[in-house]
Design an enzyme around this catalytic site. Structure first.
Site, PDB file in Angstrom:
ATOM      1  N   GLU A 130       0.820  -1.217   0.000  1.00 41.52           N
ATOM      2  CA  GLU A 130       0.000   0.000   0.000  1.00 41.52           C
ATOM      3  C   GLU A 130       0.854   1.267   0.000  1.00 41.52           C
ATOM      4  O   GLU A 130       0.537   2.243  -0.690  1.00 41.52           O
ATOM      5  CB  GLU A 130      -0.904  -0.012   1.246  1.00 41.52           C
ATOM      6  CG  GLU A 130      -1.806   1.175   1.383  1.00 41.52           C
ATOM      7  CD  GLU A 130      -2.814   1.276   0.247  1.00 41.52           C
ATOM      8  OE1 GLU A 130      -3.787   0.527   0.253  1.00 41.52           O
ATOM      9  OE2 GLU A 130      -2.603   2.113  -0.657  1.00 41.52           O
ATOM     10  N   ILE A 137      -2.312   7.529   1.413  1.00 46.10           N
ATOM     11  CA  ILE A 137      -3.665   7.327   0.860  1.00 46.10           C
ATOM     12  C   ILE A 137      -3.912   5.826   0.650  1.00 46.10           C
ATOM     13  O   ILE A 137      -3.146   5.175  -0.057  1.00 46.10           O
ATOM     14  CB  ILE A 137      -3.833   8.050  -0.503  1.00 46.10           C
ATOM     15  CG1 ILE A 137      -3.596   9.552  -0.359  1.00 46.10           C
ATOM     16  CG2 ILE A 137      -5.205   7.767  -1.111  1.00 46.10           C
ATOM     17  CD1 ILE A 137      -3.670  10.329  -1.664  1.00 46.10           C
ATOM     18  N   GLU A 191      13.105  11.191  -2.918  1.00 44.84           N
ATOM     19  CA  GLU A 191      13.847   9.928  -2.980  1.00 44.84           C
ATOM     20  C   GLU A 191      15.318  10.203  -2.666  1.00 44.84           C
ATOM     21  O   GLU A 191      15.782  11.343  -2.770  1.00 44.84           O
ATOM     22  CB  GLU A 191      13.752   9.345  -4.392  1.00 44.84           C
ATOM     23  CG  GLU A 191      12.355   8.986  -4.827  1.00 44.84           C
ATOM     24  CD  GLU A 191      11.704   7.974  -3.904  1.00 44.84           C
ATOM     25  OE1 GLU A 191      12.211   6.860  -3.791  1.00 44.84           O
ATOM     26  OE2 GLU A 191      10.693   8.314  -3.265  1.00 44.84           O
ATOM     27  N   LYS A 206       4.610   4.277  -9.859  1.00 46.35           N
ATOM     28  CA  LYS A 206       3.334   4.173  -9.143  1.00 46.35           C
ATOM     29  C   LYS A 206       2.185   3.975 -10.124  1.00 46.35           C
ATOM     30  O   LYS A 206       1.257   3.192  -9.867  1.00 46.35           O
ATOM     31  CB  LYS A 206       3.116   5.425  -8.295  1.00 46.35           C
ATOM     32  CG  LYS A 206       4.137   5.548  -7.162  1.00 46.35           C
ATOM     33  CD  LYS A 206       4.121   6.927  -6.533  1.00 46.35           C
ATOM     34  CE  LYS A 206       5.146   7.040  -5.413  1.00 46.35           C
ATOM     35  NZ  LYS A 206       5.328   8.412  -4.951  1.00 46.35           N
TER      36      LYS A 206
HETATM   37  N1  HSE Z   1       9.567  10.639  -3.277  1.00 45.90           N
HETATM   38  C1  HSE Z   1       8.217  10.243  -3.181  1.00 45.90           C
HETATM   39  C2  HSE Z   1       7.355  11.475  -3.354  1.00 45.90           C
HETATM   40  C3  HSE Z   1       7.948   9.616  -1.832  1.00 45.90           C
HETATM   41  O1  HSE Z   1       7.883  12.590  -3.336  1.00 45.90           O
HETATM   42  O2  HSE Z   1       6.153  11.340  -3.537  1.00 45.90           O
HETATM   43  C4  HSE Z   1       6.735   8.773  -1.802  1.00 45.90           C
HETATM   44  O3  HSE Z   1       6.799   7.714  -2.711  1.00 45.90           O
END
Ligand code: HSE
Length: 432
Positions: A130, A137, A191, A206
């Site tokens: 998740e 979310i 990241e 994603k």
């Molecule tokens: N680096 C990612 C972001 C963190 O800024 O959304 C969450 O996956």
């Protein structure tokens, strides 16, 4: 049933710390509502001497991943080291050793999710991720439980908190790109290598996971047409603003006539589009289902605690299964035993509109009255006076700082008794 759920965690970076803290904050609530005593018993930490700004007993740390992957006591392995390898191999090994796995690793799931999911099935354990999509979310759980009956035709989202934070700060405060990126890194959104954020690769990972869940289609992230935000300058943002648009890094996938189109790219959205108002590190996911119709999820898509919340949700979901409960008996539990008092007089800001006689000293009398009740005025406005029943009257508008409803009522009842107050026309709670 043994209710002690032992978790081994790989990694103690931002999300690891967020998960640990979220569990510390809410361990007792989880125990109380589910009966599960969840404990993070071991943490892979190859630099235990490094100060990570969190108080964790040193004996939980191990520099040796085997001590987690091969520990028969550990029920669930939480993978939070990020990157495709060795994370995938560690998860595979945990699964082969009969452990369920939770991960926040979108790159590894987008690349190897099919392999890991099949391996988990073969070994009768669970794989949950998740936290890999849109941070806090619960989009994946919602799609696979409450929304399972739908066929979806489209999904759009802001799936990267860092880029949304950068675009918002540039747009609202005219801030410089590099400065805001550093700020996002400090806050734990970005990241380890922020190229993945700003070039759109993180959002593509994603989106690839969402496409698999929503359309049942496997598309590698590098096959999704992707453009990041590095070419967006302040002048684009300002032109867009003048024309009534916001620029957002939008991840989209749409199915029609047996074809699926998808992309991650900067997109101009009309200011009144629901996604246009999603700012800073917040994420939003919009889906259209054939039964539920349009649905939008909104929340923090990055950051230690929100992502930790998603990781813990997965741990609890797996714990229910380990407890031999059916995977489908996760029902809302009606409870009536909390020892909470009802607060019918919570404080809030208020907007008050009243009509008063337009005479010297009227405003002073009302503000003195507010002062007597210890009510502070944040803003005040008087509209142009006019004639009413042969008298000059004016509309007064107050925005009042936080005050309880009953105290406000007393004060306004008193204000109404003044012969200069004609009417209290409206009282509206203000929510910031
Ligand atoms: N680096 C990612 C972001 C963190 O800024 O959304 C969450 O996956």
């Amino acid at each position: 049933m043994n209710n002690h759920i032992k978790v081994g965690m790989l990694g103690i970076g931002n999300i690891g710390k967020g998960t640990y803290l979220a569990l510390e904050m809410n361990h007792d609530k989880i125990l109380d509502t589910t009966g599960f005593d969840i404990e993070i018993v071991r943490i892979l930490n190859r630099s235990p001497e490094k100060d990570r700004g969190i108080d964790i007993p040193k004996e939980k740390y191990t520099p040796d991943v085997r001590e987690i992957l091969e520990d028969p006591e550990i029920d669930i392995v939480v993978e939070l080291i990020g990157g495709i390898e060795p994370a995938t191999e560690y998860m595979a090994e945990a699964i082969r050793n009969g452990k369920s796995v939770v991960t926040a690793n979108k790159a590894a799931i987008a690349a190897n999710g099919k392999y890991l999911a099949e391996l988990a099935q073969e070994h009768h354990v669970l794989l949950r991720f998740e936290a890999a999509v849109a941070g806090g979310i619960p989009i994946l759980t919602s799609l696979t439980t409450a929304l399972l009956s739908n066929r979806f035709s489209e999904v759009h989202g802001i799936l990267n908190g860092t880029t949304n934070y950068i675009l918002t700060q540039m747009s609202e405060y005219g801030k410089d790109y590099d400065e805001v990126l550093k700020d996002a890194q400090r806050k734990g959104f970005a990241e380890a290598d922020p190229t993945a954020d700003v070039e759109g690769l993180d959002a593509a990972n994603k989106l690839s996971i969402l496409i698999s869940l929503i359309f049942g289609m496997g598309i590698a992230p590098d096959k999704i047409p992707t453009q990041g935000i590095t070419s967006i300058g302040l002048e684009d943002i300002n032109y867009a603003k003048e024309a009534g648009y916001s620029i957002k890094l939008l991840a989209s996938a749409k199915e029609s006539d047996g074809k699926m189109s998808c992309s991650v790219e900067p997109t101009m959205l009309r200011k009144n589009h629901p996604i246009a108002s999603v700012s800073n590190e917040f994420n939003a996911v919009f889906v259209k289902g054939n039964a539920v119709d349009n649905l939008m999820f909104y929340g923090r898509g990055a950051g230690p605690l929100p992502t930790g919340s998603a990781v813990l949700g997965d741990i609890i979901g797996i714990a229910r299964k380990l407890g031999k409960a059916s995977a489908y008996d996760i029902v809302p539990q009606l409870r009536y035993d909390a020892k909470l008092e009802l607060n019918v007089d919570a404080e809030s800001k208020y907007y008050v509109r009243m009509t008063v006689a337009e005479r010297p000293g009227v405003l002073g009398k009302i503000t003195t009255l507010f002062g007597y009740y210890d009510i502070s005025v944040e803003a005040i406005q008087q509209k142009a006076p006019y004639e009413s029943n042969g008298e000059r009257v004016a509309t007064l508008i107050f925005i009042l700082f936080e005050v309880g409803r009953s105290k406000l009522k007393y004060a306004l009842d008193e204000a109404l008794k003044l012969d200069t107050t004609k009417s209290i026309d409206n009282i509206i709670r203000v929510e910031e």
